[in-house]
Design a protein around this motif. Structure first.
Motif, PDB file in Angstrom:
ATOM      1  N   SER A 193      -7.057  -1.989  -3.230  1.00 40.37           N
ATOM      2  CA  SER A 193      -7.634  -1.326  -4.392  1.00 40.37           C
ATOM      3  C   SER A 193      -6.695  -1.497  -5.570  1.00 40.37           C
ATOM      4  N   ASP A 194      -7.242  -1.812  -6.739  1.00 43.98           N
ATOM      5  CA  ASP A 194      -6.403  -1.871  -7.932  1.00 43.98           C
ATOM      6  C   ASP A 194      -6.085  -0.469  -8.441  1.00 43.98           C
ATOM      7  N   ASP A 195      -7.016   0.465  -8.246  1.00 45.53           N
ATOM      8  CA  ASP A 195      -6.822   1.827  -8.737  1.00 45.53           C
ATOM      9  C   ASP A 195      -7.526   2.796  -7.794  1.00 45.53           C
ATOM     10  N   GLY A 196      -6.814   3.232  -6.751  1.00 49.31           N
ATOM     11  CA  GLY A 196      -7.405   4.169  -5.800  1.00 49.31           C
ATOM     12  C   GLY A 196      -6.648   4.149  -4.483  1.00 49.31           C
ATOM     13  N   SER A 197      -6.827   5.189  -3.704  1.00 50.88           N
ATOM     14  CA  SER A 197      -6.144   5.291  -2.426  1.00 50.88           C
ATOM     15  C   SER A 197      -6.783   4.366  -1.389  1.00 50.88           C
ATOM     16  N   VAL A 198      -5.985   4.025  -0.365  1.00 54.83           N
ATOM     17  CA  VAL A 198      -6.454   3.195   0.744  1.00 54.83           C
ATOM     18  C   VAL A 198      -6.103   3.907   2.046  1.00 54.83           C
ATOM     19  N   SER A 199      -7.113   4.100   2.897  1.00 53.55           N
ATOM     20  CA  SER A 199      -6.905   4.763   4.181  1.00 53.55           C
ATOM     21  C   SER A 199      -7.551   3.927   5.280  1.00 53.55           C
ATOM     22  N   VAL A 200      -6.766   3.628   6.320  1.00 56.28           N
ATOM     23  CA  VAL A 200      -7.266   2.858   7.463  1.00 56.28           C
ATOM     24  C   VAL A 200      -6.950   3.641   8.730  1.00 56.28           C
ATOM     25  N   ALA A 201      -7.992   4.022   9.466  1.00 58.84           N
ATOM     26  CA  ALA A 201      -7.831   4.715  10.739  1.00 58.84           C
ATOM     27  C   ALA A 201      -8.163   3.744  11.866  1.00 58.84           C
ATOM     28  N   LEU A 202      -7.238   3.622  12.840  1.00 57.99           N
ATOM     29  CA  LEU A 202      -7.345   2.601  13.884  1.00 57.99           C
ATOM     30  C   LEU A 202      -7.307   3.226  15.276  1.00 57.99           C
ATOM     31  N   PRO A 203      -7.941   2.571  16.238  1.00 64.19           N
ATOM     32  CA  PRO A 203      -7.807   3.015  17.628  1.00 64.19           C
ATOM     33  C   PRO A 203      -6.360   2.848  18.100  1.00 64.19           C
ATOM     34  N   ARG A 204      -6.034   3.504  19.194  1.00 67.82           N
ATOM     35  CA  ARG A 204      -4.678   3.386  19.722  1.00 67.82           C
ATOM     36  C   ARG A 204      -4.392   1.922  20.072  1.00 67.82           C
ATOM     37  N   GLY A 205      -3.257   1.439  19.614  1.00 70.12           N
ATOM     38  CA  GLY A 205      -2.866   0.062  19.841  1.00 70.12           C
ATOM     39  C   GLY A 205      -1.612  -0.239  19.050  1.00 70.12           C
ATOM     40  N   THR A 206      -1.170  -1.471  19.121  1.00 67.37           N
ATOM     41  CA  THR A 206       0.018  -1.911  18.393  1.00 67.37           C
ATOM     42  C   THR A 206      -0.404  -2.968  17.378  1.00 67.37           C
ATOM     43  N   TYR A 207       0.097  -2.826  16.148  1.00 63.95           N
ATOM     44  CA  TYR A 207      -0.410  -3.643  15.057  1.00 63.95           C
ATOM     45  C   TYR A 207       0.726  -4.262  14.244  1.00 63.95           C
ATOM     46  N   LYS A 208       0.421  -5.430  13.673  1.00 67.20           N
ATOM     47  CA  LYS A 208       1.284  -6.014  12.656  1.00 67.20           C
ATOM     48  C   LYS A 208       0.780  -5.504  11.316  1.00 67.20           C
ATOM     49  N   ARG A 248      -3.175  -2.517   0.674  1.00 71.17           N
ATOM     50  CA  ARG A 248      -2.439  -2.521  -0.596  1.00 71.17           C
ATOM     51  C   ARG A 248      -3.224  -1.809  -1.684  1.00 71.17           C
ATOM     52  N   THR A 249      -2.481  -1.150  -2.585  1.00 70.54           N
ATOM     53  CA  THR A 249      -3.072  -0.612  -3.800  1.00 70.54           C
ATOM     54  C   THR A 249      -2.039  -0.660  -4.910  1.00 70.54           C
ATOM     55  N   GLN A 250      -2.502  -0.788  -6.133  1.00 71.54           N
ATOM     56  CA  GLN A 250      -1.585  -0.747  -7.269  1.00 71.54           C
ATOM     57  C   GLN A 250      -1.297   0.691  -7.687  1.00 71.54           C
ATOM     58  N   ASP A 251      -2.282   1.569  -7.510  1.00 72.84           N
ATOM     59  CA  ASP A 251      -2.114   2.947  -7.972  1.00 72.84           C
ATOM     60  C   ASP A 251      -2.817   3.891  -7.004  1.00 72.84           C
ATOM     61  N   GLY A 252      -2.050   4.506  -6.096  1.00 71.70           N
ATOM     62  CA  GLY A 252      -2.637   5.430  -5.150  1.00 71.70           C
ATOM     63  C   GLY A 252      -1.883   5.421  -3.833  1.00 71.70           C
ATOM     64  N   LYS A 253      -2.269   6.297  -2.945  1.00 78.05           N
ATOM     65  CA  LYS A 253      -1.624   6.415  -1.644  1.00 78.05           C
ATOM     66  C   LYS A 253      -2.195   5.407  -0.654  1.00 78.05           C
ATOM     67  N   VAL A 254      -1.341   4.919   0.245  1.00 77.44           N
ATOM     68  CA  VAL A 254      -1.767   4.055   1.353  1.00 77.44           C
ATOM     69  C   VAL A 254      -1.438   4.754   2.654  1.00 77.44           C
ATOM     70  N   ALA A 255      -2.434   4.850   3.533  1.00 75.97           N
ATOM     71  CA  ALA A 255      -2.223   5.454   4.842  1.00 75.97           C
ATOM     72  C   ALA A 255      -2.849   4.581   5.909  1.00 75.97           C
ATOM     73  N   VAL A 256      -2.058   4.227   6.911  1.00 75.57           N
ATOM     74  CA  VAL A 256      -2.543   3.499   8.085  1.00 75.57           C
ATOM     75  C   VAL A 256      -2.184   4.362   9.290  1.00 75.57           C
ATOM     76  N   ARG A 257      -3.192   4.900   9.954  1.00 79.90           N
ATOM     77  CA  ARG A 257      -2.932   5.906  10.978  1.00 79.90           C
ATOM     78  C   ARG A 257      -3.792   5.667  12.213  1.00 79.90           C
ATOM     79  N   THR A 258      -3.427   6.346  13.284  1.00 80.80           N
ATOM     80  CA  THR A 258      -4.232   6.310  14.508  1.00 80.80           C
ATOM     81  C   THR A 258      -5.373   7.305  14.374  1.00 80.80           C
ATOM     82  N   ALA A 259      -6.577   6.861  14.695  1.00 81.03           N
ATOM     83  CA  ALA A 259      -7.736   7.736  14.577  1.00 81.03           C
ATOM     84  C   ALA A 259      -7.637   8.875  15.575  1.00 81.03           C
ATOM     85  N   ASN A 260      -8.160  10.029  15.173  1.00 76.35           N
ATOM     86  CA  ASN A 260      -8.156  11.194  16.066  1.00 76.35           C
ATOM     87  C   ASN A 260      -9.115  10.994  17.235  1.00 76.35           C
TER      88      ASN A 260
END
Length: 256
Positions: free
Chosen positions: A202-217, A244-256
């Motif tokens: 995102s050029d202007d906004g948060s990015v959130s990625v929720a992933l299943p349990r695993g190991t990632y690059k 990636r984002t230019q302006d905002g929070k980035v979160a890469v997490r394990t899904a609940n």
């Protein structure tokens, strides 16, 4: 005559417009159309392109659809007080379904919505100039591009590509390859299976990625915002996530 004094005809015209605007009341809503139009288009091909302007879109991969038939339902509500009557058109041109809404004038208020039901086994590309897009149920490749509008995708397993010039992107899917980018808006991906590749920006906004349990690059960056990566990381993993984002929070997490 003073430069602040308007001619009588101009004042009368302005008064007429003001009365017409007041008479329109609330903005038009396609949901107010209780008798939508319906049409079936013959289609032979592997990829359907849906080309729409100024309309909300709902796109469904339908098990019950007969092979070679695309079902379209159209809702429209609107009026033009001063100008040409509004016009909505639809046609299939080769592998391209064109959905058009023409509504212009001094006092124009129109809204349209289309639901497109696509047979299984057909990949879909969507090009929307102005309007939100909702899609669900796709096992085949799905690509959505909109200039102005949000995008929501659910219950899909095929490769996914989402782009918006101005709008948020949301996907709750089981796709193994996802690309999502927006110039102005947030991105949220909830993935139900371990993906092979996720590319999101995102050029202007948060990015959130929720992933299943695993190991990632994982590669996660923000030019102006916090970065939080809580999934297990391994640079040799074949499961790649770039956020990636230019302006905002980035979160890469394990899904609940």
């Amino acid at each position: 005559m003073s430069r602040h004094t308007l001619p009588a005809r101009a004042l009368a015209a302005a008064g007429t417009v003001a009365v017409l605007v007041a008479g329109l009341g609330a903005c038009a809503s396609a949901e107010d159309d209780k008798d939508p139009d319906h049409r079936t288009f013959a289609f032979q091909g592997d990829t359907l392109t849906i080309d729409a302007d100024d309309s909300g879109l709902e796109i469904i991969a339908a098990d019950g659809n007969a092979s070679g038939k695309v079902e379209v339902t159209r809702w429209f509500q609107g009026s033009v007080a001063i100008g040409s009557d509004p016009e909505v058109t639809w046609n299939m041109d080769g592998d391209r379904l064109k959905l058009r809404t023409h509504c212009s004038g001094v006092v124009a208020d129109c809204a349209s919505k289309h639901r497109v039901e696509v047979p299984r086994g057909i990949a879909v590309k969507v090009k929307s100039d102005d309007g939100s897009v909702r899609a669900q149920g796709f096992r085949d490749a799905l690509e959505i591009r909109t200039e102005d509008g949000s995008v929501r995708v659910s219950d899909s397993t095929g490769p996914l590509e989402l782009h918006s010039d101005d709008g948020s992107l949301r996907a709750d899917v089981s796709s193994r390859r996802v690309e999502a980018s927006t110039e102005n808006g947030s991105v949220r991906l909830d993935l139900r299976v371990v993906p092979d590749l996720v590319e999101t920006r995102s050029d202007d906004g948060s990015v959130s990625v929720a992933l299943p349990r695993g190991t990632y690059k994982v590669s996660a960056e923000s030019d102006d915002g916090a970065v939080d990566v809580s999934v297990p990381r391994d640079d040799t993993s074949s499961h790649v996530v770039n956020a990636r984002t230019q302006d905002g929070k980035v979160a890469v997490r394990t899904a609940n």
